[in-house]
Scaffold this motif. Sequence first.
Motif, PDB file in Angstrom:
ATOM      1  N   ILE A 111       0.850  -1.210   0.000  1.00 51.04           N
ATOM      2  CA  ILE A 111       0.000   0.000   0.000  1.00 51.04           C
ATOM      3  C   ILE A 111       0.875   1.245   0.000  1.00 51.04           C
ATOM      4  O   ILE A 111       0.636   2.195  -0.768  1.00 51.04           O
ATOM      5  CB  ILE A 111      -0.956  -0.006   1.214  1.00 51.04           C
ATOM      6  N   LYS A 112       1.901   1.253   0.825  1.00 53.62           N
ATOM      7  CA  LYS A 112       2.796   2.417   0.914  1.00 53.62           C
ATOM      8  C   LYS A 112       3.505   2.656  -0.420  1.00 53.62           C
ATOM      9  O   LYS A 112       3.586   3.797  -0.902  1.00 53.62           O
ATOM     10  CB  LYS A 112       3.805   2.207   2.036  1.00 53.62           C
ATOM     11  N   ASN A 113       3.998   1.587  -1.011  1.00 53.03           N
ATOM     12  CA  ASN A 113       4.682   1.712  -2.306  1.00 53.03           C
ATOM     13  C   ASN A 113       3.723   2.224  -3.389  1.00 53.03           C
ATOM     14  O   ASN A 113       4.094   3.082  -4.210  1.00 53.03           O
ATOM     15  CB  ASN A 113       5.287   0.382  -2.740  1.00 53.03           C
ATOM     16  N   ALA A 114       2.501   1.686  -3.390  1.00 55.47           N
ATOM     17  CA  ALA A 114       1.520   2.118  -4.395  1.00 55.47           C
ATOM     18  C   ALA A 114       1.146   3.579  -4.188  1.00 55.47           C
ATOM     19  O   ALA A 114       0.965   4.331  -5.168  1.00 55.47           O
ATOM     20  CB  ALA A 114       0.284   1.221  -4.321  1.00 55.47           C
ATOM     21  N   GLU A 115       1.023   4.019  -2.916  1.00 56.36           N
ATOM     22  CA  GLU A 115       0.689   5.432  -2.638  1.00 56.36           C
ATOM     23  C   GLU A 115       1.841   6.356  -3.054  1.00 56.36           C
ATOM     24  O   GLU A 115       1.604   7.447  -3.573  1.00 56.36           O
ATOM     25  CB  GLU A 115       0.358   5.617  -1.155  1.00 56.36           C
ATOM     26  N   ASP A 116       3.086   5.904  -2.838  1.00 60.08           N
ATOM     27  CA  ASP A 116       4.237   6.695  -3.285  1.00 60.08           C
ATOM     28  C   ASP A 116       4.254   6.812  -4.804  1.00 60.08           C
ATOM     29  O   ASP A 116       4.523   7.900  -5.348  1.00 60.08           O
ATOM     30  CB  ASP A 116       5.551   6.068  -2.809  1.00 60.08           C
ATOM     31  N   MET A 117       3.961   5.717  -5.472  1.00 61.23           N
ATOM     32  CA  MET A 117       3.941   5.751  -6.939  1.00 61.23           C
ATOM     33  C   MET A 117       2.766   6.603  -7.439  1.00 61.23           C
ATOM     34  O   MET A 117       2.875   7.247  -8.478  1.00 61.23           O
ATOM     35  CB  MET A 117       3.837   4.329  -7.511  1.00 61.23           C
ATOM     36  N   LEU A 118       1.688   6.582  -6.668  1.00 58.32           N
ATOM     37  CA  LEU A 118       0.502   7.369  -7.042  1.00 58.32           C
ATOM     38  C   LEU A 118       0.826   8.866  -7.062  1.00 58.32           C
ATOM     39  O   LEU A 118       0.410   9.586  -7.972  1.00 58.32           O
ATOM     40  CB  LEU A 118      -0.634   7.082  -6.051  1.00 58.32           C
ATOM     41  N   ASP A 123       0.308  10.111 -15.245  1.00 54.28           N
ATOM     42  CA  ASP A 123      -0.622   9.488 -16.188  1.00 54.28           C
ATOM     43  C   ASP A 123      -1.939   9.156 -15.485  1.00 54.28           C
ATOM     44  O   ASP A 123      -1.949   8.449 -14.477  1.00 54.28           O
ATOM     45  CB  ASP A 123       0.031   8.222 -16.763  1.00 54.28           C
ATOM     46  N   PRO A 124      -3.082   9.632 -15.987  1.00 58.40           N
ATOM     47  CA  PRO A 124      -4.370   9.366 -15.325  1.00 58.40           C
ATOM     48  C   PRO A 124      -4.769   7.890 -15.360  1.00 58.40           C
ATOM     49  O   PRO A 124      -5.374   7.396 -14.417  1.00 58.40           O
ATOM     50  CB  PRO A 124      -5.375  10.202 -16.096  1.00 58.40           C
ATOM     51  N   ASN A 125      -4.442   7.161 -16.408  1.00 60.92           N
ATOM     52  CA  ASN A 125      -4.763   5.735 -16.478  1.00 60.92           C
ATOM     53  C   ASN A 125      -3.967   4.960 -15.434  1.00 60.92           C
ATOM     54  O   ASN A 125      -4.510   4.086 -14.730  1.00 60.92           O
ATOM     55  CB  ASN A 125      -4.477   5.162 -17.864  1.00 60.92           C
ATOM     56  N   ALA A 126      -2.707   5.229 -15.323  1.00 57.03           N
ATOM     57  CA  ALA A 126      -1.851   4.574 -14.341  1.00 57.03           C
ATOM     58  C   ALA A 126      -2.291   4.989 -12.943  1.00 57.03           C
ATOM     59  O   ALA A 126      -2.246   4.191 -11.999  1.00 57.03           O
ATOM     60  CB  ALA A 126      -0.393   4.915 -14.577  1.00 57.03           C
ATOM     61  N   HIS A 127      -2.701   6.255 -12.846  1.00 56.37           N
ATOM     62  CA  HIS A 127      -3.154   6.775 -11.548  1.00 56.37           C
ATOM     63  C   HIS A 127      -4.397   6.002 -11.070  1.00 56.37           C
ATOM     64  O   HIS A 127      -4.473   5.588  -9.905  1.00 56.37           O
ATOM     65  CB  HIS A 127      -3.459   8.278 -11.709  1.00 56.37           C
ATOM     66  N   SER A 128      -5.373   5.803 -11.951  1.00 54.96           N
ATOM     67  CA  SER A 128      -6.601   5.073 -11.583  1.00 54.96           C
ATOM     68  C   SER A 128      -6.286   3.581 -11.327  1.00 54.96           C
ATOM     69  O   SER A 128      -6.886   2.943 -10.454  1.00 54.96           O
ATOM     70  CB  SER A 128      -7.681   5.229 -12.636  1.00 54.96           C
ATOM     71  N   ASP A 129      -5.328   3.036 -12.078  1.00 52.74           N
ATOM     72  CA  ASP A 129      -4.912   1.643 -11.875  1.00 52.74           C
ATOM     73  C   ASP A 129      -4.280   1.471 -10.489  1.00 52.74           C
ATOM     74  O   ASP A 129      -4.574   0.505  -9.772  1.00 52.74           O
ATOM     75  CB  ASP A 129      -3.934   1.234 -12.988  1.00 52.74           C
ATOM     76  N   LEU A 130      -3.428   2.436 -10.099  1.00 52.58           N
ATOM     77  CA  LEU A 130      -2.793   2.379  -8.777  1.00 52.58           C
ATOM     78  C   LEU A 130      -3.839   2.551  -7.662  1.00 52.58           C
ATOM     79  O   LEU A 130      -3.768   1.880  -6.636  1.00 52.58           O
ATOM     80  CB  LEU A 130      -1.711   3.444  -8.652  1.00 52.58           C
ATOM     81  N   GLU A 131      -4.796   3.438  -7.892  1.00 54.00           N
ATOM     82  CA  GLU A 131      -5.845   3.637  -6.886  1.00 54.00           C
ATOM     83  C   GLU A 131      -6.671   2.373  -6.687  1.00 54.00           C
ATOM     84  O   GLU A 131      -7.000   1.989  -5.552  1.00 54.00           O
ATOM     85  CB  GLU A 131      -6.760   4.796  -7.289  1.00 54.00           C
ATOM     86  N   SER A 132      -6.999   1.689  -7.767  1.00 53.32           N
ATOM     87  CA  SER A 132      -7.778   0.448  -7.654  1.00 53.32           C
ATOM     88  C   SER A 132      -6.944  -0.645  -6.974  1.00 53.32           C
ATOM     89  O   SER A 132      -7.454  -1.432  -6.173  1.00 53.32           O
ATOM     90  CB  SER A 132      -8.294  -0.017  -9.005  1.00 53.32           C
ATOM     91  N   ARG A 133      -5.643  -0.686  -7.272  1.00 53.83           N
ATOM     92  CA  ARG A 133      -4.769  -1.661  -6.621  1.00 53.83           C
ATOM     93  C   ARG A 133      -4.685  -1.369  -5.119  1.00 53.83           C
ATOM     94  O   ARG A 133      -4.715  -2.288  -4.311  1.00 53.83           O
ATOM     95  CB  ARG A 133      -3.373  -1.632  -7.241  1.00 53.83           C
ATOM     96  N   ILE A 134      -4.594  -0.099  -4.756  1.00 59.36           N
ATOM     97  CA  ILE A 134      -4.545   0.281  -3.336  1.00 59.36           C
ATOM     98  C   ILE A 134      -5.845  -0.133  -2.642  1.00 59.36           C
ATOM     99  O   ILE A 134      -5.810  -0.673  -1.530  1.00 59.36           O
ATOM    100  CB  ILE A 134      -4.292   1.804  -3.181  1.00 59.36           C
TER     101      ILE A 134
END
Length: 186
Positions: A111-118, A123-134
């Motif tokens: 979760i921490k790594n995904a939030e840092d990457m967020l 990129d909005p697509n990658a951003h939404s992908d990271l949010e769904s993964r979180i």
Amino acid sequence: MSQVKYLTMGCLLCLVALSYVAPSRILAQTAKPAESAQADRDQTLKQLLTEVRELRLAVQRVMVRSTRFQMLIERVRVQQAHVDALSRQLESVHSQAAEMKAAKPQMEQQIKNAEDMLDRTPDPNAHSDLESRIKVVKANLVRLGQEDERLRSRETAIDTELQSAQSQLNELNGQLDLLINGLKEP
């Protein structure tokens, strides 16, 4: 010679008299031992009958003890199997809890790594992908917490049941020891 004749006749008469008297004495002497022998036989039969009765009682006691012994051994065997099964269940719960405990920091790190990457992803697509993964990892973390709580509850229940079963097993073993010690006594 007439004296010799008288003497011979006297001796002959004595022999005849003795022959009549002797058999009655012999019969009288043998009658008493016959009665004594009959009394001895009766006494011996009474003793044998008493001994047979005592042996019957002893065999009955041995059979009762043997039956009790077999039943107690079977109960100990069943109880030991129950204790062993509970011990295996408790070990399984412990290992599952250890796995969850180890998985929790990994999920938190994800979760921490995904939030840092967020924060660094434009990129909005990658951003939404990271949010769904979180969201998925956070949901998994919540389920992990619920499962951990369920396992702790189950661990407590199994531990209580195991202690009770172990106590019963100890009691049965104590009864078995008493029975074995009873067999050692004459």
